[in-house]
Design a protein around this motif. Structure first.
Motif, mmCIF file in Angstrom:
data_model
loop_
_atom_site.group_PDB
_atom_site.id
_atom_site.type_symbol
_atom_site.label_atom_id
_atom_site.label_comp_id
_atom_site.label_asym_id
_atom_site.label_seq_id
_atom_site.Cartn_x
_atom_site.Cartn_y
_atom_site.Cartn_z
ATOM 1 N N ALA A 25 0.822 -1.215 0.000
ATOM 2 C CA ALA A 25 0.000 0.000 0.000
ATOM 3 C C ALA A 25 0.858 1.268 0.000
ATOM 4 C CB ALA A 25 -0.927 -0.005 1.204
ATOM 5 N N TYR A 26 2.120 1.156 -0.405
ATOM 6 C CA TYR A 26 3.043 2.298 -0.244
ATOM 7 C C TYR A 26 2.660 3.510 -1.082
ATOM 8 C CZ TYR A 26 5.424 1.686 -4.745
ATOM 9 O OH TYR A 26 5.715 1.631 -6.093
ATOM 10 N N THR A 27 1.880 3.318 -2.148
ATOM 11 C CA THR A 27 1.490 4.455 -2.993
ATOM 12 C C THR A 27 0.226 5.146 -2.484
ATOM 13 O OG1 THR A 27 0.138 3.051 -4.441
ATOM 14 C CG2 THR A 27 2.455 3.362 -5.061
ATOM 15 N N ARG A 28 -0.392 4.600 -1.436
ATOM 16 C CA ARG A 28 -1.710 5.087 -0.996
ATOM 17 C C ARG A 28 -1.603 5.949 0.265
ATOM 18 N NH1 ARG A 28 -5.486 -0.117 -0.761
ATOM 19 N NH2 ARG A 28 -7.010 1.501 -0.189
ATOM 20 N N ARG A 29 -2.572 6.837 0.424
ATOM 21 C CA ARG A 29 -2.626 7.702 1.605
ATOM 22 C C ARG A 29 -3.980 7.597 2.318
ATOM 23 N NH1 ARG A 29 1.699 7.161 0.511
ATOM 24 N NH2 ARG A 29 3.348 8.641 -0.059
ATOM 25 N N ASP A 30 -4.895 6.788 1.781
ATOM 26 C CA ASP A 30 -6.244 6.677 2.346
ATOM 27 C C ASP A 30 -6.252 5.625 3.450
ATOM 28 O OD1 ASP A 30 -5.684 4.826 0.230
ATOM 29 O OD2 ASP A 30 -7.814 4.293 0.145
ATOM 30 N N SER A 31 -5.997 6.058 4.681
ATOM 31 C CA SER A 31 -5.793 5.104 5.777
ATOM 32 C C SER A 31 -7.017 4.218 6.020
ATOM 33 C CB SER A 31 -5.403 5.846 7.054
ATOM 34 O OG SER A 31 -6.354 6.847 7.356
ATOM 35 N N ALA A 32 -8.220 4.782 5.859
ATOM 36 C CA ALA A 32 -9.427 3.966 6.069
ATOM 37 C C ALA A 32 -9.540 2.887 4.998
ATOM 38 C CB ALA A 32 -10.666 4.861 6.059
ATOM 39 N N GLY A 33 -9.247 3.250 3.755
ATOM 40 C CA GLY A 33 -9.284 2.279 2.659
ATOM 41 C C GLY A 33 -8.230 1.200 2.823
ATOM 42 N N ILE A 34 -7.045 1.605 3.271
ATOM 43 C CA ILE A 34 -5.959 0.636 3.497
ATOM 44 C C ILE A 34 -6.374 -0.359 4.576
ATOM 45 C CG2 ILE A 34 -3.603 0.366 4.383
ATOM 46 C CD1 ILE A 34 -2.962 3.090 3.032
ATOM 47 N N ALA A 35 -6.969 0.137 5.651
ATOM 48 C CA ALA A 35 -7.414 -0.747 6.743
ATOM 49 C C ALA A 35 -8.475 -1.725 6.248
ATOM 50 C CB ALA A 35 -7.954 0.088 7.904
ATOM 51 N N ALA A 36 -9.389 -1.249 5.411
ATOM 52 C CA ALA A 36 -10.435 -2.123 4.867
ATOM 53 C C ALA A 36 -9.839 -3.193 3.960
ATOM 54 C CB ALA A 36 -11.454 -1.280 4.097
ATOM 55 N N ASP A 37 -8.851 -2.803 3.145
ATOM 56 C CA ASP A 37 -8.223 -3.776 2.246
ATOM 57 C C ASP A 37 -7.384 -4.788 3.016
ATOM 58 O OD1 ASP A 37 -9.404 -2.776 -0.006
ATOM 59 O OD2 ASP A 37 -7.737 -1.483 -0.569
ATOM 60 N N LEU A 38 -6.759 -4.345 4.107
ATOM 61 C CA LEU A 38 -6.007 -5.277 4.947
ATOM 62 C C LEU A 38 -6.955 -6.323 5.538
ATOM 63 C CD1 LEU A 38 -3.384 -6.162 6.311
ATOM 64 C CD2 LEU A 38 -3.885 -4.517 8.148
ATOM 65 N N GLU A 39 -8.111 -5.877 5.992
ATOM 66 C CA GLU A 39 -9.103 -6.813 6.532
ATOM 67 C C GLU A 39 -9.547 -7.797 5.453
ATOM 68 O OE1 GLU A 39 -11.101 -8.638 9.393
ATOM 69 O OE2 GLU A 39 -9.853 -6.862 9.737
ATOM 70 N N ARG A 40 -9.727 -7.299 4.233
ATOM 71 C CA ARG A 40 -10.123 -8.159 3.110
ATOM 72 C C ARG A 40 -9.058 -9.215 2.836
ATOM 73 N NH1 ARG A 40 -9.536 -6.540 -3.217
ATOM 74 N NH2 ARG A 40 -10.478 -8.400 -4.115
ATOM 75 N N ALA A 76 2.423 -12.834 -1.441
ATOM 76 C CA ALA A 76 2.720 -12.055 -2.656
ATOM 77 C C ALA A 76 1.437 -11.532 -3.295
ATOM 78 C CB ALA A 76 3.503 -12.913 -3.651
ATOM 79 N N VAL A 77 0.411 -12.383 -3.340
ATOM 80 C CA VAL A 77 -0.870 -11.954 -3.916
ATOM 81 C C VAL A 77 -1.525 -10.919 -3.007
ATOM 82 C CG1 VAL A 77 -3.185 -12.702 -4.605
ATOM 83 C CG2 VAL A 77 -1.203 -14.132 -5.156
ATOM 84 N N GLY A 78 -1.495 -11.171 -1.690
ATOM 85 C CA GLY A 78 -2.080 -10.231 -0.744
ATOM 86 C C GLY A 78 -1.404 -8.871 -0.798
ATOM 87 N N ARG A 79 -0.086 -8.874 -0.922
ATOM 88 C CA ARG A 79 0.669 -7.603 -1.030
ATOM 89 C C ARG A 79 0.238 -6.831 -2.275
ATOM 90 N NH1 ARG A 79 6.991 -8.304 -1.787
ATOM 91 N NH2 ARG A 79 6.188 -9.133 -3.754
ATOM 92 N N ALA A 80 0.064 -7.536 -3.395
ATOM 93 C CA ALA A 80 -0.391 -6.875 -4.622
ATOM 94 C C ALA A 80 -1.800 -6.306 -4.450
ATOM 95 C CB ALA A 80 -0.344 -7.853 -5.799
ATOM 96 N N LEU A 81 -2.674 -7.033 -3.761
ATOM 97 C CA LEU A 81 -4.046 -6.566 -3.554
ATOM 98 C C LEU A 81 -4.091 -5.303 -2.690
ATOM 99 C CD1 LEU A 81 -5.999 -9.900 -2.977
ATOM 100 C CD2 LEU A 81 -6.205 -8.360 -4.937
ATOM 101 N N MET A 82 -3.074 -5.097 -1.859
ATOM 102 C CA MET A 82 -3.055 -3.926 -0.985
ATOM 103 C C MET A 82 -2.909 -2.620 -1.759
ATOM 104 S SD MET A 82 -3.738 -4.720 2.097
ATOM 105 C CE MET A 82 -3.289 -3.156 2.857
#
Length: 237
Positions: free
Chosen positions: A103-118, A146-152
């Motif tokens: 998620a290094y390119t992202r700044r939307d902390s709520a979205g990142i948290a939701a994707d981590l849960e996913r 590796a797949v999970g990291r890409a999905l982030m």
């Protein structure tokens, strides 16, 4: 809608041309499989799409934009992310740290948290091992990471390069079940895979690549039952 289009793409390594003007499309919502033998040019195709290998000629359009000369990191920002051949996780970092890197390119902390849960819901094994170093995971767990990291990165198009490589048959089935689930949740997938049986049985459409050229295309089921494909890639005469 066409999400990705390659038009007459050629790629060379020095004087050796690895891709000889290939053309393919990936439509929104699809799983598209690219199959072929070792050395056919599958990974080179993925590198060309992700931006880690420059084109000799041709054009790549993603989501309506010509990205032929766009830097690889900016392609990730656009929504194009690859889970590379050989997994290439960070072995000294924990599972959670690896996922955070996605998620290094992202700044939307709520979205990142939701994707981590996913991701942790898709891969319960990663949730169990969240504090474990990536290098201590099994091969199947590293592929999940590796797949999970890409999905982030929340990709519009997920590039999967040989996700079944080196894995046991039971784990391969688990990985492909998850690939199907990711697609059903709305992510478009381009899948490069030597396991033609699994790839074509899960794909909406497929392409067969031989020595840098596309020699066949069709629905996954049509290619799965094509006599020449069965003989060459499925071990059935």
């Amino acid at each position: 809608m066409t999400l990705l289009e390659l038009e007459n793409v050629a790629v060379a390594y020095g004087r050796i041309e690895a891709l000889h003007g290939i053309s393919l499309t990936v439509n929104e919502g699809e799983v598209v499989a690219l199959i072929g033998a070792n050395g056919a040019g599958k990974t080179t195709t993925m590198r060309a799409i992700s931006g880690t290998r420059a084109l000799t000629s041709g054009k790549i359009t993603f989501n309506g934009e010509d990205i032929s000369k766009l830097r690889a990191d900016l392609r990730v920002v656009r929504g194009l992310c690859q889970s590379p051949e050989g997994r290439q996780i960070f072995p000294g970092m924990t599972v959670m740290e690896n996922l955070d890197m996605g998620a290094y390119t992202r700044r939307d902390s709520a979205g990142i948290a939701a994707d981590l849960e996913r991701v942790l819901t898709l891969f319960p094994r990663l949730a169990e091992r969240r504090k474990q170093a990536g290098g201590t995971l099994s091969g199947g767990e590293q592929q999940m990471l590796a797949v999970g990291r890409a999905l982030m990165s929340r990709p519009k198009l997920l590039l999967l390069d040989e996700p079944s490589m080196g894995l046991a048959p039971l784990v391969i089935r688990q990985i492909f079940d998850i690939i199907t689930e990711i697609n059903q949740q709305g992510t478009t997938i381009l899948l490069v895979e030597q396991n033609a049986q699994q790839a074509l049985s899960r794909a909406h459409r497929g392409y067969v690549l031989e020595t840098g050229q596309i020699v066949k295309e069709g629905s996954g089921q049509d290619l799965l039952h094509d006599p020449s494909v069965k003989e060459a890639y499925l071990g059935v005469a």
